[in-house]
Scaffold this active site. Structure first.
Site, PDB file in Angstrom:
ATOM      1  N   SER A 205       0.850  -1.191   0.000  1.00  0.00           N
ATOM      2  CA  SER A 205       0.000   0.000   0.000  1.00  0.00           C
ATOM      3  C   SER A 205       0.886   1.241   0.000  1.00  0.00           C
ATOM      4  CB  SER A 205      -0.940  -0.028   1.224  1.00  0.00           C
ATOM      5  OG  SER A 205      -1.815   1.082   1.205  1.00  0.00           O
TER       6      SER A 205
ATOM      7  N   HIS B  32      -2.821  -1.059  -3.186  1.00  0.00           N
ATOM      8  CA  HIS B  32      -3.924  -0.141  -2.919  1.00  0.00           C
ATOM      9  C   HIS B  32      -3.745   1.131  -3.745  1.00  0.00           C
ATOM     10  CE1 HIS B  32      -4.181  -2.020   1.401  1.00  0.00           C
ATOM     11  NE2 HIS B  32      -4.546  -2.868   0.452  1.00  0.00           N
TER      12      HIS B  32
ATOM     13  N   ASP C 186      -3.994  -5.000   6.070  1.00  0.00           N
ATOM     14  CA  ASP C 186      -4.473  -5.818   4.963  1.00  0.00           C
ATOM     15  C   ASP C 186      -3.441  -6.880   4.585  1.00  0.00           C
ATOM     16  OD1 ASP C 186      -6.066  -6.715   2.853  1.00  0.00           O
ATOM     17  OD2 ASP C 186      -5.159  -5.321   1.435  1.00  0.00           O
TER      18      ASP C 186
END
Length: 365
Positions: free
Chosen positions: A179, A206, A303
């Site tokens: 991310s 992301h 995540d």
């Protein structure tokens, strides 16, 4: 107290951003309407975080960022548009050392500030915790200049002529999640792999949908392996990395016996997209866990941590980026805390670890 310097040529944007931070006593703010004034305030105000517009007249955001990182490295959150031009410039900014980016609300900006403000606040708070490493940024820039001048040896063999490293039996797969700070981390990982890398790689980064395509194209242009965005059901092939389309999820599935990656509508039960947790879970449903390698790199939040921890429990192999190189050690740190990382490696050594795993699997075949 977090000192924030807001740099934007739009008086309206400066006013709106100022309202976001001015209502919170945690922040002290100052403004600059252009890059030159920003560099002056950098010396006097000494901000903890800078929000920097990508597109400004005179000295644009990239030129200003370049000088910030050379003169006084400071966490920078770029403010971008959702256009193709904005995406390319933002990727350049991340390579030059920006911590993260936000995209300006479309249409009437003032009408969407209530939705935008929490995102901006979260990213600036996170950026304030980052220690920008000037030496690392310089190494990355030298490497980038070398790669585009052809001095690194990349692409020494045409991609379509590259042999696999070793014969493989059975399907094996690498799944990667990242991310904040992810694009430079992906570049560091993927540019090190040879064209004949024998396994497919599926990546959840992301990002908005308008950014993942340019990211894939940029990586494809500098990597020995192929890199492409997953826009439709795609058969997974060795020597190729597949980046999930932004604002959706990327999953692994099987059709007519073939292993595929495909875009799937984002599910509310997964808070980040493309979701690493969902990617890993889907991969484990179609590939034997012992033949999966999961890599979790820089990013805020958690995540991927739960799914990769479960993957290791089931016999899979997992690699977490070490805290010393991660821009944000949220995602890989959570994997380590859960005991789910078989290996914890600094970014420059992740590719070496992956190649050693390839060799081990090849010898077992």
């Amino acid at each position: 107290m977090i000192k924030v310097l807001i740099v934007d040529d739009s008086a309206l944007v400066r006013k709106l951003f100022g309202g976001v931070f001015g209502n919170d006593p945690e922040f002290e703010i100052q403004f600059a309407p252009n890059g030159l004034e920003a560099l002056e305030k950098l010396k006097v105000f000494k901000p903890n975080v800078i929000t920097l517009d990508v597109q400004m007249p005179g000295m644009n955001g990239l030129d200003c960022l370049d000088l910030i990182m050379l003169e006084k490295p400071t966490p920078v959150v770029m403010v971008s548009t959702l256009t193709a031009e904005g995406a390319e410039a933002t990727l350049d900014a991340l390579r030059l050392g920006a911590v993260d980016f936000v995209t300006k609300p479309g249409g009437a900006v003032s009408m969407r500030m209530a939705e935008f403000a929490p995102v901006l606040l979260e990213k600036v708070r996170t950026a304030a915790t980052v220690k920008v490493r000037a030496s690392a940024r310089l190494r990355e820039r030298i490497r980038h200049h070398a790669s585009i001048s052809g001095t690194t040896g990349l692409r020494s063999r045409p991609k379509d002529q590259a042999p696999a490293l070793a014969p493989e039996t059975g399907e094996r797969l690498v799944v990667v999640g990242t991310s904040t700070g992810g694009p430079p981390a992906l570049e560091a990982l993927l540019t090190t792999l040879p064209a004949g890398f024998p396994w497919p790689i599926v990546i959840a980064q992301h990002m908005p949908a308008s950014f993942t395509g340019p990211l894939a194209r940029r990586l494809d242009s500098i990597c020995n392996i192929r890199v492409q965005e997953v826009r439709s059901p795609t058969v997974l092939k060795p020597g190729t990395a597949y980046i999930g389309r932004g604002d959706a999820d990327v999953i692994v599935t099987r059709r007519a016996g073939a292993l595929l990656a495909m875009a799937a509508p984002a599910e509310a039960s997964y808070p980040w997209h493309p979701s690493t947790n969902r990617l890993v879970q889907s991969a484990a449903e179609h590939v034997a866990p012992r033949q999966l390698v999961g890599i979790l790199m820089t990013g805020m939040g958690d995540d991927g941590a739960s799914a990769m921890a479960e993957l290791r429990t089931l016999g899979g192999t997992t690699i977490a980026e070490a805290e010393e190189t991660a821009v944000i050690w949220g995602m890989p740190g959570e994997l380590v805390k859960r005991g789910g990382a078989k290996w914890v490696e600094p970014l420059p050594r992740i590719a070496d670890r992956l190649m050693s795993l390839v060799s081990v699997h090849a010898s077992d075949s």
